[in-house]
Design an enzyme around this catalytic site. Structure first.
Site, PDB file in Angstrom:
ATOM      1  N   LYS A 163       0.794  -1.132   0.143  1.00  0.00           N
ATOM      2  CA  LYS A 163      -0.036  -0.106  -0.214  1.00  0.00           C
ATOM      3  C   LYS A 163       0.866   1.169  -0.051  1.00  0.00           C
ATOM      4  O   LYS A 163       2.069   1.070   0.486  1.00  0.00           O
ATOM      5  CB  LYS A 163      -0.989   0.425   1.075  1.00  0.00           C
ATOM      6  CG  LYS A 163      -1.821  -1.265   1.194  1.00  0.00           C
ATOM      7  CD  LYS A 163      -2.541  -1.332   2.365  1.00  0.00           C
ATOM      8  CE  LYS A 163      -3.920  -0.547   2.608  1.00  0.00           C
ATOM      9  NZ  LYS A 163      -4.541  -0.771   3.954  1.00  0.00           N
ATOM     10  N   LYS A 206      -0.434  -7.670   6.007  1.00  0.00           N
ATOM     11  CA  LYS A 206      -1.073  -8.947   5.733  1.00  0.00           C
ATOM     12  C   LYS A 206      -2.277  -8.508   4.836  1.00  0.00           C
ATOM     13  O   LYS A 206      -3.207  -7.786   5.041  1.00  0.00           O
ATOM     14  CB  LYS A 206      -1.432  -9.589   6.917  1.00  0.00           C
ATOM     15  CG  LYS A 206      -2.046 -10.931   6.965  1.00  0.00           C
ATOM     16  CD  LYS A 206      -1.534 -12.219   6.650  1.00  0.00           C
ATOM     17  CE  LYS A 206      -2.251 -13.228   6.271  1.00  0.00           C
ATOM     18  NZ  LYS A 206      -1.268 -14.276   5.685  1.00  0.00           N
ATOM     19  N   ARG A 296     -12.144  13.602   8.718  1.00  0.00           N
ATOM     20  CA  ARG A 296     -13.145  14.708   7.938  1.00  0.00           C
ATOM     21  C   ARG A 296     -14.430  13.984   8.222  1.00  0.00           C
ATOM     22  O   ARG A 296     -14.720  12.808   8.750  1.00  0.00           O
ATOM     23  CB  ARG A 296     -13.180  14.672   6.418  1.00  0.00           C
ATOM     24  CG  ARG A 296     -12.919  13.398   5.846  1.00  0.00           C
ATOM     25  CD  ARG A 296     -12.900  13.365   4.362  1.00  0.00           C
ATOM     26  NE  ARG A 296     -12.696  12.064   3.654  1.00  0.00           N
ATOM     27  CZ  ARG A 296     -13.452  11.030   3.485  1.00  0.00           C
ATOM     28  NH1 ARG A 296     -14.559  11.162   4.001  1.00  0.00           N
ATOM     29  NH2 ARG A 296     -12.954   9.884   2.994  1.00  0.00           N
ATOM     30  N   VAL A 299     -19.100  10.456   4.059  1.00  0.00           N
ATOM     31  CA  VAL A 299     -20.473  10.311   3.237  1.00  0.00           C
ATOM     32  C   VAL A 299     -21.458   9.779   3.994  1.00  0.00           C
ATOM     33  O   VAL A 299     -22.648  10.210   3.995  1.00  0.00           O
ATOM     34  CB  VAL A 299     -20.105   9.558   2.037  1.00  0.00           C
ATOM     35  CG1 VAL A 299     -21.515   9.170   1.246  1.00  0.00           C
ATOM     36  CG2 VAL A 299     -19.046  10.252   1.053  1.00  0.00           C
ATOM     37  N   ARG A 342     -26.085   4.635  -1.512  1.00  0.00           N
ATOM     38  CA  ARG A 342     -25.501   5.749  -2.308  1.00  0.00           C
ATOM     39  C   ARG A 342     -26.079   5.726  -3.640  1.00  0.00           C
ATOM     40  O   ARG A 342     -25.778   4.545  -4.441  1.00  0.00           O
ATOM     41  CB  ARG A 342     -23.874   5.511  -2.434  1.00  0.00           C
ATOM     42  CG  ARG A 342     -23.320   5.855  -1.382  1.00  0.00           C
ATOM     43  CD  ARG A 342     -21.657   5.735  -1.302  1.00  0.00           C
ATOM     44  NE  ARG A 342     -21.200   5.750   0.167  1.00  0.00           N
ATOM     45  CZ  ARG A 342     -19.958   6.384   0.353  1.00  0.00           C
ATOM     46  NH1 ARG A 342     -19.144   6.519  -0.747  1.00  0.00           N
ATOM     47  NH2 ARG A 342     -19.367   6.250   1.443  1.00  0.00           N
TER      48      ARG A 342
END
Ligand code: ADP
Length: 461
Positions: A163, A206, A296, A299, A342
């Site tokens: 990542k 992992k 923040r 949604v 959504r």
């Protein structure tokens, strides 16, 4: 530092979240300034604000991401604070600094909070220090020595995930199932990280095979007091994008959630965290692993509002006004269950965006039904931004009641003129596994592959 009080807020965002923030400001008696790009000139919420300023052409890079234009607009309109909403500049520490240097209040965490948690490696390190459980893997960036990375992957055990430290929006991640794929995954992720996020740091952890995505909403006043507002399950995802969310997370003992919640609060207090935040976890075989924190408004905040009865945006603004939290942890209770769908302007089968003019717009109603949307019949969905046009949020005293109300509300909802993912939602909420609860993060994608849902769901839009 004493933060200046403010009576006027500039909303540096668009669409449904601009309207949501506008409503919170108005209910608190605050004046509002909405900024809009040329593509959003005719949006209905623009007319609802006390003042509206055009900040540039349609592309976000020349409008909603133009820091200079936003600060100038705030100064020119006499706003004392900027609310960044989500996306765009909401997790940009440099923007928060600029806002504060201009003598304005940034409605969000401190720039240091944003920086600390925005880098996923430093976030992981801080969480380990605070006693929050993390995904197995080192809390430092990988160096360029391939053999070391190879040994590390072996030690963690395949599959692993590579990542980008600065990754976001589901980008900058690669799963490696065996050693043969490691070298390429390392260089590709590093290159992607450098290009997309401007920092080439990558790390390894992992890869969990069948986890659920569980998150904890927190609220802190930056004065040493923090609260957790319950859990959400956002496991149904496509390409790491959430589609259906619920609160609370099902089939997890309340004591376990309370323990995790308390750890998150302790981490906030330790960090001197200010404002709203979400700790995201993967949960597998009953164990929780922290993956990242969003600094923040999210949604999916309405599902938490529906079960706690707390106006989360109002609380966020109160913190920015410098008020200490009026709520105690013992004041937070949860009633019933809530879901959020959504609704996106996109082809439900190919997921291609479907901008254009909405010719018919019929919204559902009844007990426990809430729609957060800026759209209306005649509204043109611009092609330049995220395709989400509405959030359907439904509450019920039990999960079953909420889910039944959700299915009915989805049937009642009718949007014509553009394609939407409504048919997909209608089928998904009737799926036996979804009804049973607790599906993992891969479930939606595997369900989509069994294309059978498309056959019986083509009634309505
Ligand atoms: P982003 O900031 O891009 O949203 P996250 O770190 O929150 O990235 O991860 C997004 C999604 O990627 C998670 O919800 C999960 O589906 C998947 N993911 C991330 N890390 C892991 C992991 N260690 N094992 C399995 N899936 C993962």
């Amino acid at each position: 530092m004493i933060r200046p009080a403010f009576t006027k807020v500039l909303i540096a965002n668009r669409g449904e979240i601009a309207l949501r923030i506008l409503r919170a400001c108005k209910s608190m008696g605050l004046h509002t300034v909405v900024v809009y790009s040329q593509a959003d000139r005719s949006a209905s919420y623009v007319a609802l604000a006390d003042q509206a300023l055009c900040i540039g052409p349609a592309p976000a890079s020349q409008s909603y991401l133009d820091q200079t234009a936003l600060v100038l607009a705030a100064k020119a309109s006499g706003a004392g604070a900027i609310h960044p909403g989500f996306g765009f500049l909401s997790e940009n520490a440099d923007f928060a600094v600029r806002v504060e240097q201009a003598g304005l209040v940034f409605i969000g965490p401190t720039p240091d909070n944003i920086r600390d948690m925005g880098d996923k490696i430093s976030a992981k390190r801080l969480m380990i220090e605070a006693g929050v459980p993390c995904v197995p893997g080192p809390n430092h960036a990988l160096d360029f020595d391939y053999d070391k990375s190879c040994a590390l992957a072996h030690e963690i055990g395949y599959p692993v995930i590579i990542k980008a430290a600065g990754g976001g929006g589901g980008k900058g991640m690669r799963i490696v199932t065996q050693e043969a794929g490691l070298r390429d995954a390392l260089s590709l992720t590093r290159e992607e990280a450098r290009r997309a996020f401007g920092a080439s740091d990558i790390y390894m952890e992992k890869y969990l095979a069948h986890p659920r995505h569980i998150e904890i909403q927190v609220l802190a006043d930056g004065k040493g007091h923090a609260l957790w507002l319950g859990s959400r399950d956002c496991s149904p995802q496509r390409r790491h994008q959430k589609m259906l969310e619920e609160a609370p997370a099902v089939a997890i003992a309340p004591e376990i959630i309370s323990q995790i919640g308390a750890r998150c609060v302790a981490a906030c207090e330790r960090l001197g965290y200010r404002g709203l935040g979400t700790f995201e976890f993967l949960m597998e075989d009953g164990a929780f692993f922290f993956i990242e924190m969003n600094t923040r408004l999210q949604v999916e905040h309405p599902v938490t509002e529906m079960v706690t009865g707390i106006d989360i945006v109002e609380q966020q603004i109160r913190v920015a006004l410098g008020e200490p939290l009026a709520l105690r942890q013992s004041d937070i209770s949860q009633r019933g269950h809530a879901f959020e769908c959504r609704i996106n302007a996109e082809d439900p089968e190919t997921f291609a965006p479907s901008p254009g003019v909405i010719s018919a717009w019929h919204m559902p109603g009844g007990p426990g039904v809430r729609i957060d949307s800026h759209a209306f019949a005649g509204y043109r969905v611009p092609p330049h931004y995220d395709s989400m046009i509405a959030k359907l949020i439904v509450h019920g005293d039990t999960r079953d009641i909420a889910l039944r109300r959700l299915a009915l509300a989805l049937d009642e909802m009718n949007i014509e003129g553009i394609k939407t993912n409504l048919p997909l939602h209608r089928a998904f909420v009737r799926d036996p596994q979804v009804i049973a609860g607790g599906v993992d993060i891969h479930y939606l994608e595997s369900w989509l592959k069994e294309a059978s849902w498309t056959k019986d769901q083509h009634h309505g839009s």
